[in-house]
Write a protein that holds these residues in place. Structure first.
Motif, PDB file in Angstrom:
ATOM      1  N   TYR A 194     -10.337 -35.707 -30.060  1.00 35.33           N
ATOM      2  CA  TYR A 194     -10.282 -34.582 -29.122  1.00 35.33           C
ATOM      3  C   TYR A 194      -9.661 -35.006 -27.789  1.00 35.33           C
ATOM      4  O   TYR A 194      -8.731 -34.384 -27.282  1.00 35.33           O
ATOM      5  CB  TYR A 194     -11.677 -33.990 -28.887  1.00 35.33           C
ATOM      6  N   GLU A 195     -10.182 -36.107 -27.239  1.00 30.44           N
ATOM      7  CA  GLU A 195      -9.717 -36.555 -25.919  1.00 30.44           C
ATOM      8  C   GLU A 195      -8.224 -36.923 -25.962  1.00 30.44           C
ATOM      9  O   GLU A 195      -7.457 -36.564 -25.060  1.00 30.44           O
ATOM     10  CB  GLU A 195     -10.543 -37.773 -25.475  1.00 30.44           C
ATOM     11  N   LEU A 196      -7.818 -37.632 -27.009  1.00 28.66           N
ATOM     12  CA  LEU A 196      -6.429 -38.099 -27.080  1.00 28.66           C
ATOM     13  C   LEU A 196      -5.465 -36.930 -27.318  1.00 28.66           C
ATOM     14  O   LEU A 196      -4.373 -36.884 -26.749  1.00 28.66           O
ATOM     15  CB  LEU A 196      -6.287 -39.181 -28.156  1.00 28.66           C
ATOM     16  N   LEU A 197      -5.887 -35.964 -28.141  1.00 26.82           N
ATOM     17  CA  LEU A 197      -5.065 -34.763 -28.344  1.00 26.82           C
ATOM     18  C   LEU A 197      -4.923 -33.976 -27.040  1.00 26.82           C
ATOM     19  O   LEU A 197      -3.863 -33.408 -26.752  1.00 26.82           O
ATOM     20  CB  LEU A 197      -5.689 -33.864 -29.418  1.00 26.82           C
ATOM     21  N   LYS A 198      -5.993 -33.963 -26.261  1.00 24.40           N
ATOM     22  CA  LYS A 198      -5.982 -33.224 -24.990  1.00 24.40           C
ATOM     23  C   LYS A 198      -4.968 -33.847 -24.029  1.00 24.40           C
ATOM     24  O   LYS A 198      -4.178 -33.137 -23.403  1.00 24.40           O
ATOM     25  CB  LYS A 198      -7.387 -33.256 -24.390  1.00 24.40           C
ATOM     26  N   ILE A 199      -4.986 -35.178 -23.942  1.00 24.87           N
ATOM     27  CA  ILE A 199      -4.021 -35.859 -23.062  1.00 24.87           C
ATOM     28  C   ILE A 199      -2.595 -35.562 -23.535  1.00 24.87           C
ATOM     29  O   ILE A 199      -1.719 -35.231 -22.740  1.00 24.87           O
ATOM     30  CB  ILE A 199      -4.274 -37.383 -23.044  1.00 24.87           C
ATOM     31  N   ALA A 200      -2.391 -35.670 -24.859  1.00 24.51           N
ATOM     32  CA  ALA A 200      -1.048 -35.407 -25.408  1.00 24.51           C
ATOM     33  C   ALA A 200      -0.601 -33.987 -25.062  1.00 24.51           C
ATOM     34  O   ALA A 200       0.552 -33.754 -24.687  1.00 24.51           O
ATOM     35  CB  ALA A 200      -1.038 -35.629 -26.915  1.00 24.51           C
ATOM     36  N   GLY A 201      -1.534 -33.029 -25.189  1.00 26.30           N
ATOM     37  CA  GLY A 201      -1.208 -31.637 -24.878  1.00 26.30           C
ATOM     38  C   GLY A 201      -0.819 -31.471 -23.421  1.00 26.30           C
ATOM     39  O   GLY A 201       0.161 -30.797 -23.087  1.00 26.30           O
ATOM     40  N   GLU A 202      -1.584 -32.124 -22.529  1.00 27.99           N
ATOM     41  CA  GLU A 202      -1.292 -32.007 -21.091  1.00 27.99           C
ATOM     42  C   GLU A 202       0.073 -32.605 -20.748  1.00 27.99           C
ATOM     43  O   GLU A 202       0.774 -32.142 -19.858  1.00 27.99           O
ATOM     44  CB  GLU A 202      -2.384 -32.705 -20.283  1.00 27.99           C
ATOM     45  N   LYS A 203       0.424 -33.661 -21.485  1.00 27.59           N
ATOM     46  CA  LYS A 203       1.706 -34.336 -21.202  1.00 27.59           C
ATOM     47  C   LYS A 203       2.853 -33.714 -22.007  1.00 27.59           C
ATOM     48  O   LYS A 203       3.986 -34.190 -21.933  1.00 27.59           O
ATOM     49  CB  LYS A 203       1.586 -35.822 -21.546  1.00 27.59           C
ATOM     50  N   ASN A 204       2.520 -32.736 -22.870  1.00 26.94           N
ATOM     51  CA  ASN A 204       3.515 -32.103 -23.745  1.00 26.94           C
ATOM     52  C   ASN A 204       4.208 -33.115 -24.672  1.00 26.94           C
ATOM     53  O   ASN A 204       5.414 -33.061 -24.894  1.00 26.94           O
ATOM     54  CB  ASN A 204       4.550 -31.321 -22.927  1.00 26.94           C
ATOM     55  N   ILE A 205       3.426 -34.075 -25.117  1.00 25.08           N
ATOM     56  CA  ILE A 205       3.932 -35.063 -26.078  1.00 25.08           C
ATOM     57  C   ILE A 205       3.049 -35.012 -27.329  1.00 25.08           C
ATOM     58  O   ILE A 205       2.163 -34.175 -27.427  1.00 25.08           O
ATOM     59  CB  ILE A 205       3.935 -36.482 -25.483  1.00 25.08           C
ATOM     60  N   ASN A 206       3.298 -35.915 -28.262  1.00 26.45           N
ATOM     61  CA  ASN A 206       2.602 -35.836 -29.540  1.00 26.45           C
ATOM     62  C   ASN A 206       1.629 -36.989 -29.781  1.00 26.45           C
ATOM     63  O   ASN A 206       1.905 -38.135 -29.431  1.00 26.45           O
ATOM     64  CB  ASN A 206       3.624 -35.821 -30.678  1.00 26.45           C
ATOM     65  N   PHE A 207       0.492 -36.653 -30.359  1.00 23.96           N
ATOM     66  CA  PHE A 207      -0.440 -37.645 -30.891  1.00 23.96           C
ATOM     67  C   PHE A 207      -0.644 -37.255 -32.351  1.00 23.96           C
ATOM     68  O   PHE A 207      -1.317 -36.282 -32.659  1.00 23.96           O
ATOM     69  CB  PHE A 207      -1.761 -37.619 -30.106  1.00 23.96           C
ATOM     70  N   LEU A 208      -0.023 -37.990 -33.257  1.00 23.37           N
ATOM     71  CA  LEU A 208       0.005 -37.618 -34.678  1.00 23.37           C
ATOM     72  C   LEU A 208      -0.680 -38.701 -35.524  1.00 23.37           C
ATOM     73  O   LEU A 208      -0.613 -39.890 -35.204  1.00 23.37           O
ATOM     74  CB  LEU A 208       1.445 -37.434 -35.146  1.00 23.37           C
ATOM     75  N   PHE A 209      -1.321 -38.265 -36.608  1.00 21.89           N
ATOM     76  CA  PHE A 209      -2.119 -39.224 -37.387  1.00 21.89           C
ATOM     77  C   PHE A 209      -2.196 -38.855 -38.863  1.00 21.89           C
ATOM     78  O   PHE A 209      -3.253 -38.952 -39.479  1.00 21.89           O
ATOM     79  CB  PHE A 209      -3.517 -39.373 -36.778  1.00 21.89           C
ATOM     80  N   GLU A 210      -1.041 -38.443 -39.413  1.00 14.60           N
ATOM     81  CA  GLU A 210      -0.977 -38.083 -40.839  1.00 14.60           C
ATOM     82  C   GLU A 210      -1.559 -39.185 -41.716  1.00 14.60           C
ATOM     83  O   GLU A 210      -2.247 -38.927 -42.705  1.00 14.60           O
ATOM     84  CB  GLU A 210       0.490 -37.834 -41.228  1.00 14.60           C
ATOM     85  N   ALA A 211      -1.296 -40.453 -41.372  1.00 15.07           N
ATOM     86  CA  ALA A 211      -1.707 -41.572 -42.229  1.00 15.07           C
ATOM     87  C   ALA A 211      -3.207 -41.862 -42.172  1.00 15.07           C
ATOM     88  O   ALA A 211      -3.711 -42.652 -42.964  1.00 15.07           O
ATOM     89  CB  ALA A 211      -0.928 -42.832 -41.844  1.00 15.07           C
ATOM     90  N   SER A 212      -3.909 -41.214 -41.243  1.00 14.93           N
ATOM     91  CA  SER A 212      -5.334 -41.538 -41.107  1.00 14.93           C
ATOM     92  C   SER A 212      -6.183 -40.953 -42.221  1.00 14.93           C
ATOM     93  O   SER A 212      -7.302 -41.401 -42.462  1.00 14.93           O
ATOM     94  CB  SER A 212      -5.856 -41.055 -39.751  1.00 14.93           C
ATOM     95  N   VAL A 213      -5.682 -39.952 -42.907  1.00 12.13           N
ATOM     96  CA  VAL A 213      -6.391 -39.352 -44.045  1.00 12.13           C
ATOM     97  C   VAL A 213      -5.454 -39.318 -45.246  1.00 12.13           C
ATOM     98  O   VAL A 213      -4.321 -38.852 -45.129  1.00 12.13           O
ATOM     99  CB  VAL A 213      -6.850 -37.910 -43.744  1.00 12.13           C
TER     100      VAL A 213
END
Lengths: 410, 410
Positions: B108-127
């Motif tokens: 949640y926290e990392l996605l929020k930072i990414a959203g604020e910066k308009n960049i991506n936090f992606l994790f397809e490989a995690s599941v």
């Protein structure tokens, strides 16, 4: 965001229904201002439809409406779908379609126009109905060289084969049942002769291998020649018979595609895809085998794939996000006759022992299969691996043997 | 486009390998100018690596390099992965990770930072390792309200259960074999106790239901209590035992998630997911059941998912394209104890007939199951459907019966 829907049949009315039913969720999850159907094009009357004030019989109402940035095409067939879709793209409107016939026939040209206009031409629903296939292949597997695709791409034929395999039902009875259940049309030719699956494997092959593959160039065989005897022999050999669309890279970097029945391992990931379900197997040089499974048809599943594409268009605000491929090239295709395979063969012989000797002479390592209560003069065997053309010739030349069924192993 | 990779273990070295091996294909298919690994962060020495001139032990070389717009995190664990990833995002660099522990703990926290910066936090490989799961769920199913997810999310335990089911191997022997094959670590706790699957179902539940679900809040049970007797009873009841991570919406719109073994129909789409393969089933209100299947782990499959995310970051040129979800909320979760279920129960009784009478008294409609060569005092049965908490209490209260195994039906 306003959209228009061309065609209010099963899928088109499903699109309107999904957009209406899940509207608040769609708008919220995707940060849209709104998503609203403004026009529905259909020549028929729908006086009882909840969308009755949106209907038009005039394509100009859509093409001339500046508010409409996304057009859904769910008319099916080539005419007038092709003309309308092309006009929409040329007018700078993104198009989403479920029309596999259209994409298989004109995908390259329509993608090219979309690319030039920097808009989208998306068709997730054209293969595998509601199963996400096109986008996962194009985006999630962007890091892989794809070596092979194989799909159970037609729910009608898979339903019929499932009934033959699990309930020993005859092909005729199973087809009748499929028709009674609404899974097969009155004229089931497109399904049972493999034409529908052919369009879908063409779309997948174009996407995976980068050049348009046209249906006319793909050998296509349906399920009408499969008998319960074949089903039983396959079972005794640890296999099930499925109608597969396949496409793979040949050793010399050409593409080999076909639609035909195949014997597949009964423990493999495609073997237990039953009834009207579809599945697509993709083999990538890094990821290995990946399979996508789900309902390949039906009103709401297909509509949900269309709406997902619409959302992608809306989110990307008209900017090109989708896939593309090149025009077909001469010599891009290689016939499956030139590829290595093994074949299942069933036939009759007047002198069984003599025929078996002849088979062993032709095919060192042929494996004979038996079944209970087989006719006395019936023989079934699996050939060793060889070039298909050579195998077929050798089968024809077996003395004292009349082949009835020849099915590839996958 | 330059990227940096933090961590040169199995997955990290695979990422470098896939980018190198498929570079021309990746660049061409995705219209990139180039894609090049500029730094690899690892404290170890790799003098024989083809990337040996790219190694650094200093995180500052990455965070301070303006050329690096995308950072891959494949270190695993929470420290220093969390600190480094957060710093990268805050510095405006998109991050791609395969680290399920990180995403489950801080998504949640990392996605929020990414959203604020308009960049991506992606994790397809995690599941699901290389299987496209996260993106198909988030994008292709954007039009659906998701009602249920169920996954075989851990290859190690699935391998062990497959050996128990198909080869009658004991859990201990199967674990030993998994370790010998490199499928299980020396300390297999994270796998066999279900912790790994728990992190993954948390990520899926957060994605599907919109609020962060933390691993500590999810009841988690591994496979260590499953016996060959249970496997046999399940088989005789037409089921197989799989370790499932499940999450679903409760009738009052809360989320119920858990990880535990479950008896599933042997003809269903998850039953034939064997060995180290993973599969995720998603149920949408329009599309119905969709299943994604493939290798859930391994160097190149996982790396291929990471690289696909990297490509998405590169193609989107830093603009936010990914998914997001909200912070966990009090009362968002409901315990599986409060949900309807049926349970498989196996136990011992000194007086079999008396115990059966007691079971019938407690559970009208209980179905007894038998197996060959069972101990004389063993009883196994399936309860009718009821609230799980009530069923558990009733099982404990059965007179003259000592329960050994209790497993949910799915």
């Amino acid at each position: 965001m306003y959209i228009a829907i061309m065609g209010h049949g099963v899928v088109g009315s499903g699109v309107a229904e999904v957009i209406s039913k899940n509207n608040s969720l769609i708008v919220k999850h995707n940060n849209l201002d709104s998503l609203e159907v403004k026009h529905i094009l259909d020549l028929r009357e729908f006086p009882d439809s909840p969308y009755k004030d949106k209907f038009t019989k005039d394509f100009n109402d859509i093409i001339n409406d500046e508010d409409v940035k996304i057009v859904v095409e769910t008319m099916g067939g080539l005419n007038p779908a092709y003309k309308f879709v092309k006009a929409c793209l040329e007018a700078g409107k993104s198009v989403v379609t479920s029309n596999k016939e259209l994409v298989a026939a004109h995908g390259y040209e329509l993608l090219k126009i979309a690319g030039e206009k920097n808009i989208n031409f998306l068709f997730e629903a054209s293969v595998g109905g509601g199963i996400p296939v096109i986008r996962p292949i194009s985006r999630c597997m962007a890091a892989n060289e794809i070596t092979r695709i194989a799909g159970i791409l037609n729910g009608t034929t898979n339903f019929i084969l499932t009934k033959m395999i699990t309930e020993n039902m005859s092909l005729e009875d199973a087809l009748k049942l499929a028709q009674d259940n609404g899974y097969a049309e009155k004229d089931p030719t497109n399904d049972i002769e493999g034409f529908d699956a052919c369009r879908k494997i063409c779309i997948l092959a174009s996407l995976c291998f980068g050049r348009h593959v046209y249906p006319d160039d793909i050998p296509t065989q349906g399920i009408t020649k499969i008998t319960l005897a074949d089903v039983e022999y396959a079972k005794n050999y640890g296999k099930v018979i499925k109608l597969l669309g396949t496409a793979m890279r040949s050793p010399d970097e050409k593409v080999c595609a076909e639609v035909s029945p195949a014997l597949i391992d009964s423990t493999g990931p495609l073997a237990n895809v039953n009834d009207v379900f579809n599945a697509v197997l993709v083999d990538g040089n890094a990821v290995g085998e990946v399979v996508f499974y789900g309902k390949g048809a039906g009103k709401l599943p297909t509509a949900s794939a269309v709406v997902a594409d619409v959302i992608d268009c809306a989110v990307s605000k008209g900017t090109k996000i989708g896939y593309t491929w090149g025009e077909a090239a001469e010599n891009n295709l290689v016939s499956s006759s030139e590829m290595l395979t093994r074949l299942y063969v069933r036939g009759f012989a007047s002198d069984i022992e003599k025929a078996k000797e002849n088979i062993k002479d032709k095919f060192a390592g042929a494996e004979f299969i038996t079944r209970e209560n087989a006719p006395e003069n019936e023989i079934a065997f699996i050939t060793p691996s060889d070039i298909k053309r050579k195998l077929i010739k050798d089968i024809e030349e077996i003395g004292n043997f009349d082949s009835q069924s020849v099915i590839r192993l996958f």
